[in-house]
Enzyme design. Sequence first.
Site, PDB file in Angstrom:
ATOM      1  N   CYS A 262      47.999  35.679  46.561  1.00  0.00           N
ATOM      2  CA  CYS A 262      47.201  35.987  47.754  1.00  0.00           C
ATOM      3  C   CYS A 262      46.138  34.934  48.046  1.00  0.00           C
ATOM      4  O   CYS A 262      45.688  34.823  49.191  1.00  0.00           O
ATOM      5  CB  CYS A 262      46.517  37.333  47.586  1.00  0.00           C
ATOM      6  SG  CYS A 262      47.619  38.710  47.234  1.00  0.00           S
ATOM      7  N   ILE A 263      45.714  34.181  47.048  1.00  0.00           N
ATOM      8  CA  ILE A 263      44.623  33.226  47.257  1.00  0.00           C
ATOM      9  C   ILE A 263      45.137  31.799  47.432  1.00  0.00           C
ATOM     10  O   ILE A 263      44.337  30.864  47.518  1.00  0.00           O
ATOM     11  CB  ILE A 263      43.594  33.291  46.107  1.00  0.00           C
ATOM     12  CG1 ILE A 263      44.180  32.823  44.773  1.00  0.00           C
ATOM     13  CG2 ILE A 263      43.046  34.710  45.972  1.00  0.00           C
ATOM     14  CD1 ILE A 263      43.159  32.765  43.634  1.00  0.00           C
TER      15      ILE A 263
END
Length: 329
Positions: free
Chosen positions: A321-322
């Site tokens: 997600c990052i």
Amino acid sequence: MSSMPPEWSPHAATWMGFPNAAYRGTGVSTEQVQDAWATIANAIADHEAVKMLCHPTSLRSARKRLSARVDIIECPLNDAWLRDSGPTFVVDDEQLVGIDWRFNGWGDNTEFDWQADNDIAGFVCQHLGCERRPSALTNEGGGLHVGHQGQVLLTRTVQLDPARNPDWTDEAVETEIHSQLGTEQAIWLDRGLYRDYEANGTNGHVDMVACFTPSGPVLLHWQQHEQHPDHQQCTAIHAQLRDAGIDVLPLNAPTTVRDNIDWVDYSYINHYVVNDAVIVPAFNDPNDGLAMDMLREVYPQREVRSFDARVIFAMGGGVHCITQQQPLL
């Protein structure tokens, strides 16, 4: 025609965003959050270039924590989930293109400001000097996953979320996704993981649940604990994928099932594939080693590296997600 290379294709760089602060009520501190993001960025920088967007107020903290190999780029971002707010990169006629989905804070499902993040994809494209290709679809990079056979994984509670795309049908979504990514077959999951439907969640991002592999099968989050709400959901997704003729490799979830808030969504599916390594979330859990072993089988030519991701998951996401890959032309 544009096409989105699968994640295991060569990267020119990884894009990330440096977090400004910990969320209230998560039980983690800003220092822990910034350390966790920096640990992942520094590890990726061992394998490929890392471009880290950073709000001006966090520059000092970022420089303190990040390796000299990480390129820090000043940017007025709200949040640090670059998979979602950054561009989804495709290649069109050997040229890099950034797909700029509409971003509205995961269906305005967050108590935090997100308006500046709707401009991040354009900012990145301008920085790179590549074409920015806007889409009318409200979508996020964590809400899709592509393989190498023209298939894309989607979730009905994401792309068909009334708070994201109230007037879109599944056919219209598929047409737009295929047009932008060069895919041909959409595989819809009905829902994502339980925790993702709580406050500040994404309402079902697929990158917590399932992902393609280079050899074809789909890795599937496999929650064995029968009392966990995800147990039945994983079983249903397995049957759905099997009925669609897709081979499935169940990847056992961590044995930890609760944190200080609720049932956890700890997931090894949310790993990130870089040029010669795989960055895997770990949870100080007995199943960490089993997940590493399976990912070594899936990626035999890559180094599999694990990092404690509990702080990142406390913030609502994971390693995948990052991060956002920029394909190598």
